[in-house]
Design a protein around this motif. Structure first.
Motif, PDB file in Angstrom:
ATOM      1  N   ALA A 136       0.831  -1.207   0.000  1.00  0.00           N
ATOM      2  CA  ALA A 136       0.000   0.000   0.000  1.00  0.00           C
ATOM      3  C   ALA A 136       0.864   1.254   0.000  1.00  0.00           C
ATOM      4  O   ALA A 136       0.542   2.246  -0.676  1.00  0.00           O
ATOM      5  CB  ALA A 136      -0.933  -0.006   1.219  1.00  0.00           C
ATOM      6  N   GLY A 137       1.979   1.218   0.724  1.00  0.00           N
ATOM      7  CA  GLY A 137       2.877   2.360   0.747  1.00  0.00           C
ATOM      8  C   GLY A 137       3.487   2.638  -0.613  1.00  0.00           C
ATOM      9  O   GLY A 137       3.589   3.793  -1.037  1.00  0.00           O
ATOM     10  N   ALA A 138       3.894   1.569  -1.319  1.00  0.00           N
ATOM     11  CA  ALA A 138       4.511   1.734  -2.634  1.00  0.00           C
ATOM     12  C   ALA A 138       3.510   2.293  -3.641  1.00  0.00           C
ATOM     13  O   ALA A 138       3.809   3.239  -4.384  1.00  0.00           O
ATOM     14  CB  ALA A 138       5.075   0.400  -3.125  1.00  0.00           C
ATOM     15  N   VAL A 139       2.311   1.717  -3.674  1.00  0.00           N
ATOM     16  CA  VAL A 139       1.288   2.195  -4.601  1.00  0.00           C
ATOM     17  C   VAL A 139       0.892   3.624  -4.241  1.00  0.00           C
ATOM     18  O   VAL A 139       0.717   4.483  -5.120  1.00  0.00           O
ATOM     19  CB  VAL A 139       0.054   1.271  -4.580  1.00  0.00           C
ATOM     20  N   GLY A 140       0.755   3.904  -2.939  1.00  0.00           N
ATOM     21  CA  GLY A 140       0.380   5.242  -2.505  1.00  0.00           C
ATOM     22  C   GLY A 140       1.399   6.291  -2.893  1.00  0.00           C
ATOM     23  O   GLY A 140       1.037   7.383  -3.347  1.00  0.00           O
ATOM     24  N   ARG A 141       2.695   5.979  -2.721  1.00  0.00           N
ATOM     25  CA  ARG A 141       3.736   6.941  -3.095  1.00  0.00           C
ATOM     26  C   ARG A 141       3.698   7.222  -4.592  1.00  0.00           C
ATOM     27  O   ARG A 141       3.873   8.354  -5.033  1.00  0.00           O
ATOM     28  CB  ARG A 141       5.121   6.421  -2.689  1.00  0.00           C
ATOM     29  N   PHE A 142       3.485   6.178  -5.375  1.00  0.00           N
ATOM     30  CA  PHE A 142       3.471   6.357  -6.826  1.00  0.00           C
ATOM     31  C   PHE A 142       2.265   7.174  -7.279  1.00  0.00           C
ATOM     32  O   PHE A 142       2.377   8.022  -8.169  1.00  0.00           O
ATOM     33  CB  PHE A 142       3.453   4.994  -7.522  1.00  0.00           C
ATOM     34  N   ALA A 143       1.107   6.933  -6.652  1.00  0.00           N
ATOM     35  CA  ALA A 143      -0.124   7.591  -7.089  1.00  0.00           C
ATOM     36  C   ALA A 143      -0.427   8.870  -6.325  1.00  0.00           C
ATOM     37  O   ALA A 143      -1.364   9.592  -6.677  1.00  0.00           O
ATOM     38  CB  ALA A 143      -1.298   6.623  -6.952  1.00  0.00           C
TER      39      ALA A 143
END
Length: 377
Positions: free
Chosen positions: A107-114
């Motif tokens: 969730a952190g990785a997707v959140g940072r990207f988006a």
């Protein structure tokens, strides 16, 4: 391989469904589409990672079969404004297969990207998980696959899963361990990323020579900025022109670097130039990759999220270059201008088919307008 899992899933997750998910979480359309575009291949990578462990294969198989029977119910619940239960089911599924800490990192990785906070991203991934798993389960059932057959199905799609991830996102996901199940596809992409990351350094020597040759025209106080700019833009130009087969060797001058050698502007950090070069490189590359993959309505639907993502990235680049000195802006414009013949050929090819044009024309028109603006910077 008869099917492409990523395409099948993206076809199932319609624009209307994306809007419903985003609306339930208070996200705008672009944010939601960007997160969905990377969330689906990331979840598939997680399933492949789980399938790579023999002790998990039967558990994974049972879960996929179960989700295939409730796929339509999950979609209906989201469409009818009842996404909470779907998100909870999805998060339980992911936590059971991957572990709670890994889900948080995902969730952190997707959140940072988006550009979305992790708790909201986790809810969105919870909605995506039953949809993704349900489509996988349907393929498992239709092909009559047992647990090991499902594992082979997932690993056989490694290259498609990796290619669906925009440039730069895989590096964010690498620390989660979710790419381990993708085998050689992940290792090959990582090696390519490392080679690209070395390019500015490789260009630095040439940049230094150009800077020395310009000593009489550039004051000493401007050296750090000029050297950084030359290194970054030389690496950017090298990558774009040498990875574009539509250009002959004679058409690949380092015009951005020669123009930047004349600049007298200050106040632009090395990191800003590096980030800008990386984003422009990845955006052009992602645009080309997405367009090349379009051959029919199914692949066009699958490519739309990536094209919409790069459209947002070009907006970011336009905003960033507004603070650059004039000669630096012209350097960026030169890179975009040289990319346009190749991209226009791909745009025209996609729009030549009425079926794919109907789905992609609004997005392609917007992309062309943004690229034209960058080319005139």
């Amino acid at each position: 391989m008869a099917v492409n899992l990523v395409s099948l899933i993206m076809q199932f997750i319609t624009p209307s469904l994306v809007s419903k998910m985003g609306g339930a979480l208070g996200l705008d359309r672009d944010q939601t589409q960007k997160a969905v575009g990377v969330g689906v291949p990331a979840i598939l990578a997680g399933l492949a990672s789980a399938a790579a462990k023999p002790q998990n294969q039967q558990k994974l198989s049972d879960m996929m079969v179960q989700q295939s029977t409730t796929l339509d119910q999950a979609k209906s619940a989201i469409n009818e404004g009842r996404p909470g239960a779907v998100a909870e089911t999805g998060n339980n599924l992911l936590s059971s297969l991957l572990g709670g800490e890994t889900v948080n990192m995902l969730a952190g990785a997707v959140g940072r990207f988006a550009g979305i906070d992790p708790s909201t991203t986790k809810s969105l991934l919870g909605m995506l998980a039953p949809l993704t798993a349900g489509v996988v389960g349907q393929q498992q059932r239709s092909q009559g696959l047992n647990a090991s057959g499902l594992a082979n199905l997932l690993t056989s799609h490694s290259s498609q899963i990796m290619s669906a991830m925009p440039a730069g996102f895989a590096s964010l996901l690498g620390s989660t361990g979710l790419l381990n199940g993708l085998g050689d596809s992940w290792r090959s992409s990582a090696a390519a990323a490392n080679r690209i990351s070395d390019m500015p350094g490789q260009a630095a020597a040439s940049a230094g020579q150009l800077a020395q040759a310009s000593a009489k025209s550039v004051s000493a106080s401007h050296w750090p900025w000029v050297i950084a700019a030359l290194a970054v833009l030389a690496g950017l130009g090298w990558y774009l022109f040498n990875h574009d087969e539509s250009f002959s060797v004679a058409e690949r001058p380092l015009s951005p670097t020669s123009r930047l050698s004349e600049t007298t502007g200050v106040g632009v950090s090395d990191q800003k130039l590096t980030d800008l070069a990386a984003e422009l490189t990845s955006s052009v590359s992602a645009t080309r990759s997405a367009l090349q993959g379009i051959s029919d309505p199914l692949s066009a639907r699958a490519a739309l999220p990536k094209l919409q993502q790069v459209s947002t990235q070009f907006d970011n680049i336009s905003n960033a270059i507004s603070s650059l000195p004039p000669n630096a802006r012209r350097g960026v414009a030169s890179v975009v201008t040289r990319s346009m013949p190749m991209l226009n050929q791909l745009f025209d090819r996609v729009l030549a088919s009425p079926q794919t044009a109907e789905l992609t024309k609004p997005t392609i028109d917007a992309l062309r307008a943004k690229l034209d603006t960058l080319a005139k910077s």
